[in-house]
Enzyme design. Structure first.
Site, PDB file in Angstrom:
ATOM      1  N   LYS A  32       5.387  -5.209   4.747  1.00  0.00           N
ATOM      2  CA  LYS A  32       4.148  -4.394   5.192  1.00  0.00           C
ATOM      3  C   LYS A  32       3.315  -5.416   5.904  1.00  0.00           C
ATOM      4  O   LYS A  32       2.209  -4.872   6.428  1.00  0.00           O
ATOM      5  CB  LYS A  32       3.564  -4.041   3.776  1.00  0.00           C
ATOM      6  CG  LYS A  32       4.828  -2.952   3.073  1.00  0.00           C
ATOM      7  CD  LYS A  32       4.119  -2.092   2.211  1.00  0.00           C
ATOM      8  CE  LYS A  32       5.305  -0.949   1.728  1.00  0.00           C
ATOM      9  NZ  LYS A  32       6.127  -1.618   0.964  1.00  0.00           N
TER      10      LYS A  32
HETATM   11  C1  LIG Z   1       7.581  -0.803   0.646  1.00  0.00           C
HETATM   12  C2  LIG Z   1       8.726  -1.411   0.275  1.00  0.00           C
HETATM   13  C3  LIG Z   1       9.908  -0.868   0.688  1.00  0.00           C
HETATM   14  C4  LIG Z   1      10.092   0.519   0.947  1.00  0.00           C
HETATM   15  O1  LIG Z   1       9.530   0.686   2.313  1.00  0.00           O
HETATM   16  P1  LIG Z   1       9.283   2.153   2.822  1.00  0.00           P
HETATM   17  O2  LIG Z   1       8.782   1.898   4.244  1.00  0.00           O
HETATM   18  O3  LIG Z   1       8.272   2.707   1.836  1.00  0.00           O
HETATM   19  O4  LIG Z   1      10.623   3.017   2.777  1.00  0.00           O
HETATM   20  C5  LIG Z   1      10.890  -1.475   0.235  1.00  0.00           C
HETATM   21  N1  LIG Z   1      10.841  -2.873  -0.034  1.00  0.00           N
HETATM   22  C6  LIG Z   1       9.862  -3.393  -0.214  1.00  0.00           C
HETATM   23  C7  LIG Z   1       9.515  -4.978  -0.755  1.00  0.00           C
HETATM   24  C8  LIG Z   1       8.625  -2.819   0.030  1.00  0.00           C
HETATM   25  O5  LIG Z   1       7.431  -3.376  -0.319  1.00  0.00           O
END
Ligand SMILES: *Cc1c(COP(=O)(O)O)cnc(C)c1O
Length: 462
Positions: free
Chosen positions: A112
């Protein structure tokens, strides 16, 4: 470049407006009116370029005149300068023709950061020149919140409030949200699960008086700017394995469908992607839906991959919008049905989805077993989310086509699950080794719209 809502009735916006707004006023999500494409030559030219150069080429067509080329290059440079790896999104090999894309070298050790660091820079620039201040409210199952607080802490033009489910995030995730000392960032521990947090967030956006009063802005994964930033690493990784002359496939640990949707956008832009595989944990509503069983909510079951513990996958609305031929009224109808518990996908739309997305799921035991196996066979320590991707990729991949599995977080972000599976306790990178010594600051709050509104207004006026 103009942006339209998936529910068809909100105003058409520029990139800057769509980014600063987040959720559309008709409850929908903004998407580009048309998807720009890159030529084969433009993609081939990315070979050997820095991540930042690829980022500029991929994102430039989407931002219109929001930033000049020079400004945009500078924002990209600032966004990724804090990463702990010069390649930003390096790959390692797990097995013949199976690669792991490490998206955890940012400041909060999860993918993210790629989007949030850039959004932070873009907000600061856009708001600064308008002399405006906004209130960012986000809901998190752990990683979004820490990435947002890290990206916005100390910036002049924003106050940030992050709602997270009390007791349901890992200690590293919580500490990354509660230890920054800057007074413009606030961690709110909600008595509820992630879907409750997300629902209260939507309530706040749909309360126009509150929304306009505090100048609410959203940076959850529904924000188009976030999806856009994630398109970049599909290009950088595919090109390093031979694209555009060689097809690759991707498997993506999925929750809110933002990351995998970015892969779909990369494919729409002309990147030759064979398969896009959605990997879910035991909260497998997306896997079931893509297999034709409709989208019907159950309860959320807490897992060792908490960032994927959801039932309402907000970006899936964007995929449905395209699958339904961009019919906003049809999407509004489905989302109204979802409010009552769920909906069935029409035959035509299901076919359209299945042409693009494959899917699989991993149980808790399978996730742990994959962490242990991968350490044995490839000497890689996976976080539980990444392990779900590896498990599903192993089941679904065509040995003739390179498979790239996205490693979405660093194993040290989920040390208990990793230690339970392997006996090895992953350590934090040295740059954040003192995380457990820092003081925490958080506010507990009921799962209640009025309580949240009062709390936020109070802190803004403090
Ligand atoms: C947010 C997240 C996901 C899922 O990603 P999306 O874009 O919501 O599908 C998977 N793994 C981790 C570690 C995350 O932080």
């Amino acid at each position: 470049m103009r942006y339209i809502s998936t529910r068809g009735t909100a105003p058409v916006l520029s990139f800057e407006e769509a980014m600063l707004t987040g959720l559309a006023r008709d409850g929908g999500l903004y998407v580009p009116e048309t998807i720009p494409t890159l030529s084969k030559d433009q993609i081939a030219a990315m070979a050997g370029q820095s991540y930042e150069e690829v980022a500029f080429t991929v994102m430039r067509p989407f931002i219109g005149d929001t930033f000049t080329d020079e400004e945009f290059r500078e924002l990209i440079a600032k966004a990724y300068g804090s990463f702990g790896h010069v390649a930003r999104a390096p790959m390692v090999q797990l097995a013949p023709n199976h690669f792991l894309l490490e998206l955890f070298h940012g400041p909060t050790l999860a993918f993210k950061d790629f989007a949030m660091q850039l959004i932070g820079q873009m907000f600061q620039k856009a708001l600064g020149r308008k002399g405006e201040r906004v209130t960012i409210v986000g809901a998190t199952s752990g990683d979004t919140g820490s990435a947002a607080i890290e990206a916005f802490r100390g910036l002049d033009n924003v106050d940030v409030f992050i709602l997270y489910p009390h007791g349901r995030v890992s200690e590293v995730q919580r500490r990354q949200m509660t230890t920054p000392t800057e007074l413009n960032v606030h961690a709110l521990a909600v008595d509820g699960d992630f879907d409750d947090c997300q629902a209260r967030l939507k309530d706040m956006f749909n309360d126009f008086e509150f929304r306009d009063g505090v100048k609410l802005a959203g940076v959850n994964s529904i924000n188009w700017g976030r999806v856009l930033a994630q398109v970049v690493y599909y290009f950088s990784s595919a090109v390093s394995l031979g694209a555009p002359d060689r097809e690759v496939s991707f498997t993506v640990p999925t929750g809110n469908f933002g990351d995998i949707f970015a892969g779909y956008i990369a494919r729409q832009m002309g990147l030759p992607i064979a398969d896009l595989v959605v990997a879910t944990n035991q909260n497998d509503i997306l896997d079931r839906c893509l297999k034709g069983q409709g989208y019907h909510k159950g309860g959320v079951h807490a897992s060792i991959s908490p960032s994927m513990d959801i039932q309402v996958s907000s970006n899936f609305e964007r995929a449905l919008f395209d699958a339904y031929g961009r019919d906003g009224a049809a999407i509004k109808q489905l989302m109204d049905e979802l409010g009552q518990g769920g909906f069935d996908v029409s035959q035509g739309a299901l076919q359209a989805l299945q042409e693009i997305y494959h899917s699989g799921r991993a149980s808790e035991e399978e996730t742990s077993a994959t962490i242990a196996d991968t350490l044995k066979t490839s000497a890689e320590l996976l976080c539980p989310h990444s392990a779900i991707g590896v498990k599903v990729a192993n089941e679904q991949r065509d040995p003739a086509i390179p498979m790239i599995t996205l490693a979405t977080a660093h194993p040290a972000k989920f040390p208990d699950a990793v230690e339970a599976a392997t006996g090895v306790r992953p350590g934090l990178p040295p740059r954040m080794a003192d995380l457990f010594d820092r003081d925490e600051r958080l506010t507990r709050v009921d799962n209640d719209l009025d309580a949240l509104k009062t709390l936020i207004k109070g802190k803004l006026n403090a």
